[in-house]
Design a protein around this motif. Sequence first.
Motif, short mmCIF file in Angstrom:
data_model
loop_
_atom_site.label_atom_id
_atom_site.label_comp_id
_atom_site.label_asym_id
_atom_site.label_seq_id
_atom_site.Cartn_x
_atom_site.Cartn_y
_atom_site.Cartn_z
N MET A 146 0.83 -1.20 0.00
CA MET A 146 0.00 0.00 0.00
C MET A 146 0.86 1.25 0.00
N GLY A 147 0.24 2.36 -0.30
CA GLY A 147 0.92 3.62 -0.55
C GLY A 147 1.48 4.31 0.67
N PRO A 148 2.12 5.47 0.39
CA PRO A 148 2.23 6.06 -0.96
C PRO A 148 3.24 5.31 -1.84
N LEU A 149 2.81 5.03 -3.06
CA LEU A 149 3.64 4.26 -3.99
C LEU A 149 4.00 5.09 -5.21
N THR A 150 5.09 4.71 -5.82
CA THR A 150 5.54 5.32 -7.07
C THR A 150 5.63 4.23 -8.13
N ALA A 151 5.81 4.62 -9.37
CA ALA A 151 6.00 3.63 -10.42
C ALA A 151 7.23 2.77 -10.12
N ARG A 152 8.28 3.39 -9.62
CA ARG A 152 9.49 2.64 -9.31
C ARG A 152 9.24 1.61 -8.22
N SER A 153 8.57 1.99 -7.14
CA SER A 153 8.35 1.05 -6.04
C SER A 153 7.43 -0.10 -6.46
N VAL A 154 6.43 0.18 -7.28
CA VAL A 154 5.54 -0.88 -7.76
C VAL A 154 6.30 -1.84 -8.67
N LEU A 155 7.10 -1.31 -9.58
CA LEU A 155 7.86 -2.16 -10.50
C LEU A 155 8.89 -3.01 -9.75
N GLN A 156 9.53 -2.44 -8.74
CA GLN A 156 10.50 -3.21 -7.96
C GLN A 156 9.81 -4.31 -7.16
N HIS A 157 8.62 -4.02 -6.65
CA HIS A 157 7.85 -5.02 -5.92
C HIS A 157 7.46 -6.16 -6.85
N ILE A 158 7.00 -5.84 -8.03
CA ILE A 158 6.62 -6.87 -9.00
C ILE A 158 7.83 -7.72 -9.37
N ALA A 159 8.95 -7.08 -9.65
CA ALA A 159 10.15 -7.81 -10.06
C ALA A 159 10.60 -8.81 -9.00
N SER A 160 10.41 -8.48 -7.75
CA SER A 160 10.86 -9.36 -6.66
C SER A 160 10.09 -10.67 -6.62
N TYR A 161 8.95 -10.77 -7.30
CA TYR A 161 8.14 -12.00 -7.30
C TYR A 161 8.22 -12.75 -8.62
N LEU A 162 9.03 -12.27 -9.56
CA LEU A 162 9.14 -12.92 -10.86
C LEU A 162 10.30 -13.91 -10.88
N PRO A 163 10.22 -14.94 -11.73
CA PRO A 163 11.35 -15.87 -11.89
C PRO A 163 12.59 -15.15 -12.38
N HIS A 164 13.73 -15.79 -12.26
CA HIS A 164 15.00 -15.20 -12.66
C HIS A 164 14.98 -14.82 -14.15
N GLY A 165 15.64 -13.72 -14.46
CA GLY A 165 15.83 -13.34 -15.86
C GLY A 165 15.11 -12.09 -16.29
N TRP A 166 14.21 -11.59 -15.47
CA TRP A 166 13.46 -10.39 -15.85
C TRP A 166 14.25 -9.13 -15.48
N HIS A 167 14.21 -8.16 -16.35
CA HIS A 167 14.81 -6.86 -16.03
C HIS A 167 13.87 -5.75 -16.47
N ILE A 168 13.83 -4.69 -15.69
CA ILE A 168 13.01 -3.53 -15.98
C ILE A 168 13.95 -2.35 -16.17
N THR A 169 13.81 -1.67 -17.30
CA THR A 169 14.72 -0.58 -17.66
C THR A 169 13.92 0.68 -17.99
N ALA A 170 14.37 1.80 -17.47
CA ALA A 170 13.76 3.09 -17.79
C ALA A 170 14.58 3.75 -18.89
N LEU A 171 13.96 3.98 -20.03
CA LEU A 171 14.53 4.80 -21.08
C LEU A 171 14.09 6.25 -20.81
N PRO A 172 14.68 7.22 -21.49
CA PRO A 172 14.29 8.61 -21.19
C PRO A 172 12.80 8.90 -21.31
N GLY A 173 12.10 8.18 -22.21
CA GLY A 173 10.69 8.51 -22.42
C GLY A 173 9.70 7.41 -22.11
N TYR A 174 10.18 6.22 -21.72
CA TYR A 174 9.27 5.10 -21.47
C TYR A 174 10.00 4.01 -20.69
#
Length: 267
Positions: free
Chosen positions: A218-246
């Motif tokens: 629960m909040g307050p949440l940011t896009a970064r905190s939600v994405l990091q939370h999701i990544a922690s529950y995924l199988p090995h090999g996933w990466h999330i990258t921020a490009l300048p616009g997306y």
Amino acid sequence: MSDDPSTDVEKVGIDGYVEFEFDLPRALLGRLIEAFGEVAAARLDQSNTFAIPDEQGVYQLFLDDRLVYIGKTDGDAGLRSRLGRHAKKLLHRHELDPTRVSFKAVRVFVFTAVDLEGDLIRHYGGVKAVDWNGSGFGSNDPGKERDTSKVKSDHFDAKFPIDLDRTLDIEVKEGESAAEALQRLKSIVPYALRYQNAGGNWRQVHPDLDRSKLTHLMGPLTARSVLQHIASYLPHGWHITALPGYVIMYKDDKRSFPSGAVVALSP
């Protein structure tokens, strides 16, 4: 001979006959410039853009009262759609307060094949004088093939990169799948969030995202905190990258991203 420089009537020595030439592009450009001068700029936000008819026309954007972008509509999107999309793109950006940006729009009832956008840009000094034209500002998600491109320093996204640390009205629910949380996050953030699907089927989510169940966050949440939370529950090999616009999210992707920054890696 007419006093209007956009028209010319020529007598050719035939009784009862003259030839009339009308310079439509020149006349239309001149009247458009006058029309833009007659309208006051309004703040570029969802409230103001929603009131604009979704009709064909041209528009200008201003940053601190300085002209920075000239655009036109097409068959797929009218003035309301175009301006609404631009207003959304300004949100959650570093170094850019959306309240600094305003717009003027002119509906053109007879929308011809004349290059109104190009003529207006040239009139105001070309793309070097109108900063956001040619900067990628009007582009959509460029697609996976452009992820590995180096973003130039004069690109709109390089000048005003997305901010993943803005507080969002979102909550990760107990037991929901990573796919469900990602879909909800994607609908909230004002920038593209692209994640891997199943095989080549863009309609079907990747099995890892569908099977991975999350705990409550629960909040307050940011896009970064939600994405990091999701990544922690995924199988090995996933990466999330921020490009300048997306933001992109892929599994076992060995590409390098010269303009990207790692947001999260799965365990």
